[in-house]
Design a protein around this motif. Sequence first.
Motif, PDB file in Angstrom:
ATOM      1  N   LEU A 495       0.831  -1.206   0.000  1.00 22.76           N
ATOM      2  CA  LEU A 495       0.000   0.000   0.000  1.00 22.76           C
ATOM      3  C   LEU A 495       0.866   1.258   0.000  1.00 22.76           C
ATOM      4  CD1 LEU A 495      -2.743  -1.141   2.547  1.00 22.76           C
ATOM      5  CD2 LEU A 495      -2.929  -1.033   0.049  1.00 22.76           C
ATOM      6  N   GLY A 496       2.015   1.201   0.674  1.00 22.96           N
ATOM      7  CA  GLY A 496       2.921   2.346   0.689  1.00 22.96           C
ATOM      8  C   GLY A 496       3.485   2.646  -0.687  1.00 22.96           C
ATOM      9  N   VAL A 497       3.825   1.603  -1.433  1.00 27.54           N
ATOM     10  CA  VAL A 497       4.327   1.788  -2.803  1.00 27.54           C
ATOM     11  C   VAL A 497       3.266   2.472  -3.662  1.00 27.54           C
ATOM     12  CG1 VAL A 497       4.915   0.546  -4.916  1.00 27.54           C
ATOM     13  CG2 VAL A 497       6.014  -0.090  -2.754  1.00 27.54           C
ATOM     14  N   LEU A 498       2.031   1.992  -3.576  1.00 30.91           N
ATOM     15  CA  LEU A 498       0.959   2.553  -4.406  1.00 30.91           C
ATOM     16  C   LEU A 498       0.689   4.014  -4.028  1.00 30.91           C
ATOM     17  CD1 LEU A 498      -1.339  -0.571  -4.325  1.00 30.91           C
ATOM     18  CD2 LEU A 498      -0.165   0.331  -6.347  1.00 30.91           C
ATOM     19  N   GLN A 499       0.751   4.315  -2.745  1.00 33.19           N
ATOM     20  CA  GLN A 499       0.562   5.697  -2.310  1.00 33.19           C
ATOM     21  C   GLN A 499       1.682   6.578  -2.853  1.00 33.19           C
ATOM     22  OE1 GLN A 499      -1.058   6.651   1.740  1.00 33.19           O
ATOM     23  NE2 GLN A 499       0.961   7.561   2.045  1.00 33.19           N
ATOM     24  N   ASP A 500       2.911   6.075  -2.831  1.00 38.97           N
ATOM     25  CA  ASP A 500       4.049   6.842  -3.350  1.00 38.97           C
ATOM     26  C   ASP A 500       3.954   7.052  -4.858  1.00 38.97           C
ATOM     27  OD1 ASP A 500       5.026   6.991  -0.808  1.00 38.97           O
ATOM     28  OD2 ASP A 500       6.610   5.498  -1.072  1.00 38.97           O
ATOM     29  N   ARG A 501       3.251   6.159  -5.538  1.00 40.59           N
ATOM     30  CA  ARG A 501       3.056   6.319  -6.991  1.00 40.59           C
ATOM     31  C   ARG A 501       1.950   7.307  -7.323  1.00 40.59           C
ATOM     32  NH1 ARG A 501       3.414  -0.113  -8.792  1.00 40.59           N
ATOM     33  NH2 ARG A 501       5.662  -0.347  -8.399  1.00 40.59           N
ATOM     34  N   GLY A 502       1.333   7.882  -6.297  1.00 39.59           N
ATOM     35  CA  GLY A 502       0.338   8.920  -6.530  1.00 39.59           C
ATOM     36  C   GLY A 502      -1.096   8.471  -6.421  1.00 39.59           C
ATOM     37  N   TYR A 503      -1.325   7.199  -6.101  1.00 41.69           N
ATOM     38  CA  TYR A 503      -2.689   6.713  -5.958  1.00 41.69           C
ATOM     39  C   TYR A 503      -3.200   6.981  -4.537  1.00 41.69           C
ATOM     40  CZ  TYR A 503      -1.432   4.243 -10.227  1.00 41.69           C
ATOM     41  OH  TYR A 503      -1.001   3.940 -11.492  1.00 41.69           O
ATOM     42  N   ARG A 504      -4.490   7.212  -4.457  1.00 41.00           N
ATOM     43  CA  ARG A 504      -5.106   7.398  -3.150  1.00 41.00           C
ATOM     44  C   ARG A 504      -5.593   6.037  -2.668  1.00 41.00           C
ATOM     45  NH1 ARG A 504      -5.296  12.308  -1.669  1.00 41.00           N
ATOM     46  NH2 ARG A 504      -6.810  11.929  -0.001  1.00 41.00           N
ATOM     47  N   VAL A 505      -5.006   5.563  -1.586  1.00 37.36           N
ATOM     48  CA  VAL A 505      -5.327   4.229  -1.091  1.00 37.36           C
ATOM     49  C   VAL A 505      -5.601   4.295   0.411  1.00 37.36           C
ATOM     50  CG1 VAL A 505      -3.988   3.043  -2.859  1.00 37.36           C
ATOM     51  CG2 VAL A 505      -2.886   3.656  -0.698  1.00 37.36           C
ATOM     52  N   ALA A 506      -6.417   3.381   0.867  1.00 38.20           N
ATOM     53  CA  ALA A 506      -6.710   3.242   2.294  1.00 38.20           C
ATOM     54  C   ALA A 506      -7.028   1.779   2.560  1.00 38.20           C
ATOM     55  CB  ALA A 506      -7.875   4.134   2.702  1.00 38.20           C
ATOM     56  N   LEU A 507      -7.053   1.434   3.823  1.00 43.26           N
ATOM     57  CA  LEU A 507      -7.348   0.071   4.240  1.00 43.26           C
ATOM     58  C   LEU A 507      -8.514   0.086   5.218  1.00 43.26           C
ATOM     59  CD1 LEU A 507      -6.551  -2.998   4.579  1.00 43.26           C
ATOM     60  CD2 LEU A 507      -5.120  -2.246   6.492  1.00 43.26           C
ATOM     61  N   VAL A 508      -9.432  -0.854   5.037  1.00 43.36           N
ATOM     62  CA  VAL A 508     -10.526  -1.088   5.986  1.00 43.36           C
ATOM     63  C   VAL A 508     -10.490  -2.567   6.338  1.00 43.36           C
ATOM     64  CG1 VAL A 508     -13.024  -1.111   6.341  1.00 43.36           C
ATOM     65  CG2 VAL A 508     -11.962   0.770   5.070  1.00 43.36           C
TER      66      VAL A 508
END
Length: 609
Positions: A495-508
């Motif tokens: 999830l950290g990689v995807l966030q660093d690539r500019g995507y908005r991500v969260a976990l539930v």
Amino acid sequence: MHPRILEVTERLVERSQSTRARYLELMASMASDGPHRGKLQCANFAHGVAGCGVEEDKQRLRLMNEVNVGIVSSYNDMLSAHQPYEHFPEILKEALRELGSVGQFAGGVPAMCDGVTQGEPGMEMSLASREVIAMSTVVALSHNMFDAALCLGICDKIVPGLLIGALRYGHLPTVFVPGGPMPSGIPNKEKAEVRQRYAEGKASREELLESEMKSYHSPGTCTFYGTANTNQVVVEMMGLQLPGSSFVNPYTPLRDELTREAARQVTRLTRQAGQYVPLSRVIDEKTIVNSVVALCATGGSSNHTLHIPAFARAAGIQLTWQDMADISAVVPTLAKVYPNGNADVNHFHACGGVPFLVRTLLDAGLLHEDVYTVMGQGLRHYLREPYLEDGRLAWRDAPMNSLDEGILRPVERPFSPEGGLRVMQGNLGRSVTKISAVVADQRVVEAPARVFHDQAGLAEAFKAGELETDFVAVVRFQGPKANGMPELHKLTPFLGVLQDRGYRVALVTDGRMSGASGKVLAAIHVSPEALDGGVIAKVRDGDVIRVDSETGELTVRVAADELARREPASPPPGQGIGYGRELFAFMRHSFSSAELGASAFTAALDELQ
């Protein structure tokens, strides 16, 4: 005192009035005018002293004015944090013998390492091990041979388990004995970068292994600020161990002398010494509030939203997530230790550590000073730090100022005006989130759901390139009743990689994210969990979910009538079977909700208290 801290304390006292009174009545009935061993039948007593290796100890135990201290330890030599405990019992017994007292090794408790079991079947037994540790502590003390207890434990479930068990013998004076962190290894930032490169396929397994072994490299607690080290700050600020003792490295003269002093100090709290201070007096509503303040001020582990309510309940105190969130709203974040910063706990300790925190929080009216501690009445005992003077333990005033405000700050100049712990709620249920390491523009995410039933499913989707978009990862059937609520720390690099690539991500998730959770917005401990009728079991791929840590909203954008029509998903087949997990099925069935501590003891304690 800060009015919010007083308000929470007062409602906690009111809410807990009947259960706390019944707990104290029980502890009073268990206490006696003299050592309980004096009431044992002769054969029982003979069994209790037959194993003494020193004849002098046997004779002392026949004298009711001598103190017998039960030692409960989580030693094993696989777990780095607890390996130093191999040598502690003899150190403690020697110190007690010098006082004319006796120490008996009462029992061992299991100590598993979440770092070893992350992503493995054993992690599904991790939270349950807290209950096993509590029961093991009770078994260790059940012989009623003791006037006091010393609890040796540091890591994740071990300190809460020891405390839950010790509280059921709360008529005994009890001191916790830490072992200390390993010396600093490679910088935490460097370790995190290698992990992230490995997740992206840019670093080899050999590079990753080399990095990890340079980080976790010797006996002692891991040096990042996860659950283990949060335990140490919380327990010290609750007045359960010696001042300034949390982060003194193992195998040093100061560490050994602190261990001896713990033995000496616990004898001073006994009836024989004339100033009886049982554990049930040290742990009260004010102490529990102080524990939450300690958690929030340091950006500590989200696992403590399970542990503090659980051990509070063992003392008849009914703490809620809302209590914790209300405290967090007024307690500033004063520490930046990895994963909330780049420093480790050795750096934190060197620049002022717990004594400095106690000083600045007391002066700001954010801690209750008028509490009992193992050092006596009043939390100001904890403004001192230990040192050696000609080889003997001495105490001095801790630094008035932080020696590095990049790591530790006073209340007047916090890293954040709040502690970062929030309650989330909406049609998906209730959960908690910790935002102390989440940057401001990532604290609200609204995106389509991608649903998974375990960590491996998300990892596979990442490697297949299916997650190159904004999304909310829903990882369900990870709650206490489903599979024991394992930590989902393996999700962090992806999830950290995807966030660093500019995507908005969260976990539930209805699972845990661990004390090492960091920069990704995560609504964790969702209750009700999927296996217990939670709406999270009805979420489908593509449903839009809003995770808003600013307003506390946790909502799936699906009409109520549509949700009512949907059939809940089924748990994955074979869950909780193999590698001994099936032996814990009875405990999973008994687990309470996450907000009540995800504890197998909740129903029994509620019925009793």
